[in-house]
Design a protein around this motif. Structure first.
Motif, PDB file in Angstrom:
ATOM      1  N   MET A  67      37.999  92.036-118.017  1.00 17.59           N
ATOM      2  CA  MET A  67      36.839  92.388-117.526  1.00 17.59           C
ATOM      3  C   MET A  67      36.792  92.643-115.995  1.00 17.59           C
ATOM      4  N   TYR A  68      36.367  93.549-115.574  1.00 17.48           N
ATOM      5  CA  TYR A  68      36.128  94.154-114.224  1.00 17.48           C
ATOM      6  C   TYR A  68      35.011  93.419-113.423  1.00 17.48           C
ATOM      7  N   VAL A  69      35.187  92.736-112.522  1.00 16.46           N
ATOM      8  CA  VAL A  69      34.315  91.771-111.767  1.00 16.46           C
ATOM      9  C   VAL A  69      33.948  92.298-110.238  1.00 16.46           C
ATOM     10  N   ILE A  70      32.723  92.335-109.979  1.00 12.61           N
ATOM     11  CA  ILE A  70      32.571  92.468-108.583  1.00 12.61           C
ATOM     12  C   ILE A  70      32.030  91.153-107.962  1.00 12.61           C
ATOM     13  N   LEU A  71      32.427  90.213-107.040  1.00 13.26           N
ATOM     14  CA  LEU A  71      31.626  88.945-106.667  1.00 13.26           C
ATOM     15  C   LEU A  71      31.026  89.180-105.543  1.00 13.26           C
ATOM     16  N   VAL A  72      29.761  88.928-105.071  1.00 17.16           N
ATOM     17  CA  VAL A  72      29.333  88.864-103.560  1.00 17.16           C
ATOM     18  C   VAL A  72      28.806  87.450-103.389  1.00 17.16           C
ATOM     19  N   TYR A  73      29.129  86.973-102.282  1.00 15.57           N
ATOM     20  CA  TYR A  73      28.520  85.605-101.789  1.00 15.57           C
ATOM     21  C   TYR A  73      27.749  85.618-100.591  1.00 15.57           C
ATOM     22  N   ASP A  74      26.772  84.884-100.557  1.00 14.68           N
ATOM     23  CA  ASP A  74      25.886  84.593 -99.432  1.00 14.68           C
ATOM     24  C   ASP A  74      25.684  83.175 -99.043  1.00 14.68           C
ATOM     25  N   ILE A  75      26.499  82.920 -97.994  1.00 16.81           N
ATOM     26  CA  ILE A  75      26.612  81.437 -97.768  1.00 16.81           C
ATOM     27  C   ILE A  75      25.764  81.115 -96.257  1.00 16.81           C
ATOM     28  N   LYS A  76      24.907  80.341 -96.309  1.00 19.91           N
ATOM     29  CA  LYS A  76      23.916  80.230 -95.146  1.00 19.91           C
ATOM     30  C   LYS A  76      24.588  79.427 -94.265  1.00 19.91           C
ATOM     31  N   SER A  77      24.570  80.218 -92.873  1.00 18.55           N
ATOM     32  CA  SER A  77      25.333  79.802 -91.791  1.00 18.55           C
ATOM     33  C   SER A  77      24.537  78.606 -90.941  1.00 18.55           C
ATOM     34  N   ASP A  78      24.509  77.514 -91.434  1.00 24.56           N
ATOM     35  CA  ASP A  78      23.901  76.502 -90.641  1.00 24.56           C
ATOM     36  C   ASP A  78      24.975  75.183 -90.673  1.00 24.56           C
ATOM     37  N   GLU A  79      24.809  73.966 -90.131  1.00 22.58           N
ATOM     38  CA  GLU A  79      25.548  72.903 -90.111  1.00 22.58           C
ATOM     39  C   GLU A  79      26.322  72.873 -91.713  1.00 22.58           C
ATOM     40  N   GLY A  80      27.515  72.734 -91.587  1.00 20.05           N
ATOM     41  CA  GLY A  80      28.299  72.661 -92.978  1.00 20.05           C
ATOM     42  C   GLY A  80      28.644  74.074 -93.487  1.00 20.05           C
ATOM     43  N   GLY A  81      27.819  74.971 -93.038  1.00 25.43           N
ATOM     44  CA  GLY A  81      28.002  76.343 -93.467  1.00 25.43           C
ATOM     45  C   GLY A  81      29.507  76.842 -93.561  1.00 25.43           C
ATOM     46  N   GLN A  82      30.127  76.509 -92.413  1.00 24.08           N
ATOM     47  CA  GLN A  82      31.517  77.184 -92.130  1.00 24.08           C
ATOM     48  C   GLN A  82      32.364  76.666 -93.125  1.00 24.08           C
ATOM     49  N   LYS A  83      32.356  75.359 -93.420  1.00 22.95           N
ATOM     50  CA  LYS A  83      33.328  75.006 -94.413  1.00 22.95           C
ATOM     51  C   LYS A  83      33.163  75.325 -95.688  1.00 22.95           C
ATOM     52  N   VAL A  84      31.629  75.518 -96.236  1.00 22.82           N
ATOM     53  CA  VAL A  84      31.385  75.967 -97.429  1.00 22.82           C
ATOM     54  C   VAL A  84      31.992  77.438 -97.639  1.00 22.82           C
ATOM     55  N   LEU A  85      31.787  78.169 -96.620  1.00 24.39           N
ATOM     56  CA  LEU A  85      32.348  79.447 -96.439  1.00 24.39           C
ATOM     57  C   LEU A  85      33.668  79.821 -96.603  1.00 24.39           C
ATOM     58  N   SER A  86      34.488  78.909 -95.960  1.00 18.73           N
ATOM     59  CA  SER A  86      35.972  78.738 -95.893  1.00 18.73           C
ATOM     60  C   SER A  86      36.351  78.520 -97.197  1.00 18.73           C
TER      61      SER A  86
ATOM     62  N   GLY B 111      37.946  92.443-108.904  1.00 16.78           N
ATOM     63  CA  GLY B 111      39.375  92.284-109.808  1.00 16.78           C
ATOM     64  C   GLY B 111      38.989  92.262-111.014  1.00 16.78           C
ATOM     65  N   GLU B 112      40.237  92.162-111.670  1.00 16.54           N
ATOM     66  CA  GLU B 112      40.012  92.188-113.294  1.00 16.54           C
ATOM     67  C   GLU B 112      40.354  90.660-113.548  1.00 16.54           C
ATOM     68  N   LEU B 113      39.387  90.120-114.368  1.00 17.73           N
ATOM     69  CA  LEU B 113      39.585  88.611-114.918  1.00 17.73           C
ATOM     70  C   LEU B 113      39.250  88.732-116.375  1.00 17.73           C
TER      71      LEU B 113
END
Lengths: 92, 92
Positions: free
Chosen positions: A1-20, A40-42
Protein backbone atom coordinates in the motif's frame (compact mmCIF):
# COMPACT_ATOMS: atom_id res chain seq x y z
CA UNK A 1 0.00 0.00 0.00
CA UNK A 2 1.30 3.46 -0.87
CA UNK A 3 1.53 5.66 2.21
CA UNK A 4 2.12 9.35 2.90
CA UNK A 5 2.94 10.21 6.50
CA UNK A 6 3.01 13.74 7.90
CA UNK A 7 3.87 14.54 11.48
CA UNK A 8 3.56 17.66 13.57
CA UNK A 9 5.60 17.61 16.76
CA UNK A 10 5.10 20.52 19.14
CA UNK A 11 8.43 22.27 19.71
CA UNK A 12 8.38 22.73 23.46
CA UNK A 13 10.49 21.26 26.22
CA UNK A 14 10.95 17.63 25.30
CA UNK A 15 9.78 18.24 21.75
CA UNK A 16 13.22 17.86 20.20
CA UNK A 17 13.61 14.34 21.60
CA UNK A 18 10.16 13.31 20.39
CA UNK A 19 10.94 14.82 16.97
CA UNK A 20 14.20 12.96 16.68
CA UNK A 21 12.63 9.61 17.68
CA UNK A 22 9.67 10.15 15.36
CA UNK A 23 11.99 10.99 12.48
CA UNK A 24 14.15 7.90 13.04
CA UNK A 25 11.14 5.62 13.30
CA UNK A 26 9.56 6.95 10.10
CA UNK A 27 12.91 6.71 8.33
CA UNK A 28 13.07 2.96 9.14
CA UNK A 29 9.92 2.36 7.11
CA UNK A 30 9.61 5.21 4.62
CA UNK A 31 11.48 7.69 2.41
CA UNK A 32 11.91 11.23 3.65
CA UNK A 33 10.58 13.69 1.08
CA UNK A 34 10.12 16.95 2.98
CA UNK A 35 10.76 18.35 6.45
CA UNK A 36 8.04 16.33 8.19
CA UNK A 37 6.73 14.29 5.25
CA UNK A 38 7.51 10.68 4.36
CA UNK A 39 6.24 8.33 1.70
CA UNK A 40 6.64 4.73 0.71
CA UNK A 41 5.19 1.34 0.00
CA UNK A 42 4.16 -0.61 3.13
CA UNK A 43 2.28 -3.80 3.83
CA UNK A 44 -0.63 -3.75 6.25
CA UNK A 45 1.46 -5.41 8.94
CA UNK A 46 4.23 -2.83 8.49
CA UNK A 47 1.64 -0.06 8.87
CA UNK A 48 0.41 -1.62 12.11
CA UNK A 49 3.98 -1.88 13.42
CA UNK A 50 4.78 1.70 12.43
CA UNK A 51 1.62 3.01 14.10
CA UNK A 52 2.38 0.99 17.23
CA UNK A 53 5.92 2.38 17.44
CA UNK A 54 4.86 5.96 16.81
CA UNK A 55 2.08 5.72 19.36
CA UNK A 56 4.74 4.95 21.94
CA UNK A 57 6.69 8.06 20.97
CA UNK A 58 4.31 10.96 20.34
CA UNK A 59 2.47 12.87 23.06
CA UNK A 60 -1.19 12.48 22.23
CA UNK A 61 -2.15 15.84 23.70
CA UNK A 62 0.49 17.79 21.77
CA UNK A 63 1.69 16.01 18.64
CA UNK A 64 -0.14 14.66 15.66
CA UNK A 65 0.38 12.29 12.78
CA UNK A 66 -1.63 11.85 9.61
CA UNK A 67 -1.30 8.74 7.48
CA UNK A 68 -2.77 8.79 3.96
CA UNK A 69 -3.09 5.35 2.45
CA UNK A 70 -3.72 4.52 -1.16
CA UNK A 71 -4.16 1.06 -2.54
CA UNK A 72 -2.48 2.10 -5.72
CA UNK A 73 0.13 4.77 -6.23
CA UNK A 74 -0.97 5.14 -9.84
CA UNK A 75 -3.92 7.11 -8.50
CA UNK A 76 -1.67 9.70 -7.00
CA UNK A 77 0.35 12.26 -8.87
CA UNK A 78 2.96 14.29 -7.08
CA UNK A 79 4.21 17.79 -7.86
CA UNK A 80 7.10 19.20 -5.87
CA UNK A 81 8.41 22.68 -6.18
CA UNK A 82 10.92 24.83 -4.35
CA UNK A 83 13.83 23.14 -2.58
CA UNK A 84 14.02 19.39 -3.13
CA UNK A 85 14.78 17.13 -0.19
CA UNK A 86 17.89 15.03 -0.60
CA UNK A 87 16.47 11.51 -0.40
CA UNK A 88 19.80 10.04 0.62
CA UNK A 89 20.34 12.40 3.54
CA UNK A 90 20.47 11.03 7.02
CA UNK A 91 20.48 14.22 9.00
CA UNK A 92 19.40 14.39 12.66
CA UNK B 1 -9.48 16.25 -8.01
CA UNK B 2 -8.58 15.43 -4.40
CA UNK B 3 -5.45 17.25 -3.32
CA UNK B 4 -3.07 17.09 -0.35
CA UNK B 5 -0.72 20.03 -0.03
CA UNK B 6 2.25 20.14 2.35
CA UNK B 7 4.56 23.09 2.68
CA UNK B 8 7.89 23.60 4.35
CA UNK B 9 8.87 27.24 4.85
CA UNK B 10 12.35 27.90 6.18
CA UNK B 11 12.12 29.84 9.42
CA UNK B 12 14.77 32.49 8.92
CA UNK B 13 14.57 36.25 8.50
CA UNK B 14 11.58 36.83 6.27
CA UNK B 15 10.30 33.30 6.79
CA UNK B 16 7.40 34.34 9.01
CA UNK B 17 5.97 36.61 6.33
CA UNK B 18 6.29 33.90 3.67
CA UNK B 19 4.68 31.40 6.05
CA UNK B 20 1.76 33.69 6.77
CA UNK B 21 1.14 34.41 3.06
CA UNK B 22 1.48 30.73 2.13
CA UNK B 23 -0.99 29.75 4.86
CA UNK B 24 -3.55 32.34 3.78
CA UNK B 25 -3.28 31.36 0.12
CA UNK B 26 -3.69 27.64 0.87
CA UNK B 27 -6.61 28.41 3.17
CA UNK B 28 -8.45 30.15 0.31
CA UNK B 29 -8.51 26.91 -1.66
CA UNK B 30 -8.20 24.07 0.85
CA UNK B 31 -9.01 22.84 4.37
CA UNK B 32 -6.31 23.04 7.00
CA UNK B 33 -5.78 19.63 8.59
CA UNK B 34 -2.40 19.87 10.31
CA UNK B 35 0.30 22.44 10.97
CA UNK B 36 1.51 22.67 7.36
CA UNK B 37 -0.92 20.26 5.69
CA UNK B 38 -4.04 21.08 3.68
CA UNK B 39 -6.49 18.97 1.73
CA UNK B 40 -9.47 19.50 -0.48
CA UNK B 41 -11.23 19.03 -3.77
CA UNK B 42 -9.95 21.27 -6.57
CA UNK B 43 -10.51 21.54 -10.30
CA UNK B 44 -7.51 21.58 -12.63
CA UNK B 45 -7.87 25.31 -13.16
CA UNK B 46 -7.96 25.94 -9.41
CA UNK B 47 -4.78 23.89 -9.05
CA UNK B 48 -3.08 26.00 -11.71
CA UNK B 49 -4.18 29.21 -9.96
CA UNK B 50 -3.04 27.96 -6.56
CA UNK B 51 0.36 26.94 -7.94
CA UNK B 52 0.72 30.29 -9.67
CA UNK B 53 -0.07 32.20 -6.48
CA UNK B 54 2.23 30.08 -4.33
CA UNK B 55 5.07 30.37 -6.83
CA UNK B 56 4.90 34.12 -6.31
CA UNK B 57 5.20 33.70 -2.55
CA UNK B 58 7.72 30.99 -1.74
CA UNK B 59 11.48 31.36 -2.05
CA UNK B 60 12.54 28.65 -4.47
CA UNK B 61 15.96 28.23 -2.90
CA UNK B 62 14.63 27.84 0.65
CA UNK B 63 11.00 26.73 0.79
CA UNK B 64 9.23 23.76 -0.70
CA UNK B 65 5.73 22.59 -1.49
CA UNK B 66 4.47 19.13 -2.35
CA UNK B 67 1.11 18.61 -3.98
CA UNK B 68 -0.33 15.10 -4.07
CA UNK B 69 -3.20 14.73 -6.50
CA UNK B 70 -5.66 11.88 -6.69
CA UNK B 71 -8.39 11.52 -9.25
CA UNK B 72 -10.57 9.86 -6.70
CA UNK B 73 -10.59 10.34 -2.96
CA UNK B 74 -12.07 6.85 -2.55
CA UNK B 75 -8.59 5.51 -3.21
CA UNK B 76 -7.20 7.30 -0.22
CA UNK B 77 -7.82 6.41 3.36
CA UNK B 78 -6.77 8.77 6.11
CA UNK B 79 -5.76 7.97 9.68
CA UNK B 80 -5.08 10.80 12.09
CA UNK B 81 -3.83 10.37 15.58
CA UNK B 82 -2.61 12.64 18.33
CA UNK B 83 -3.97 16.19 18.51
CA UNK B 84 -6.67 16.95 15.94
CA UNK B 85 -6.54 20.23 14.09
CA UNK B 86 -9.58 22.42 14.58
CA UNK B 87 -10.89 22.70 11.03
CA UNK B 88 -12.75 25.88 11.78
CA UNK B 89 -9.72 27.71 13.17
CA UNK B 90 -8.46 30.76 11.39
CA UNK B 91 -5.24 31.35 13.26
CA UNK B 92 -2.38 33.36 11.70
Amino acid sequence: MYVILVYDIKSDEGGQKVLSKTFKTCKKYLSHIQNSVFEGELSNSQIVKLQYELNGIIRKDKDSIILFKSRNERWLEKDMWGVQEDKTSNFI
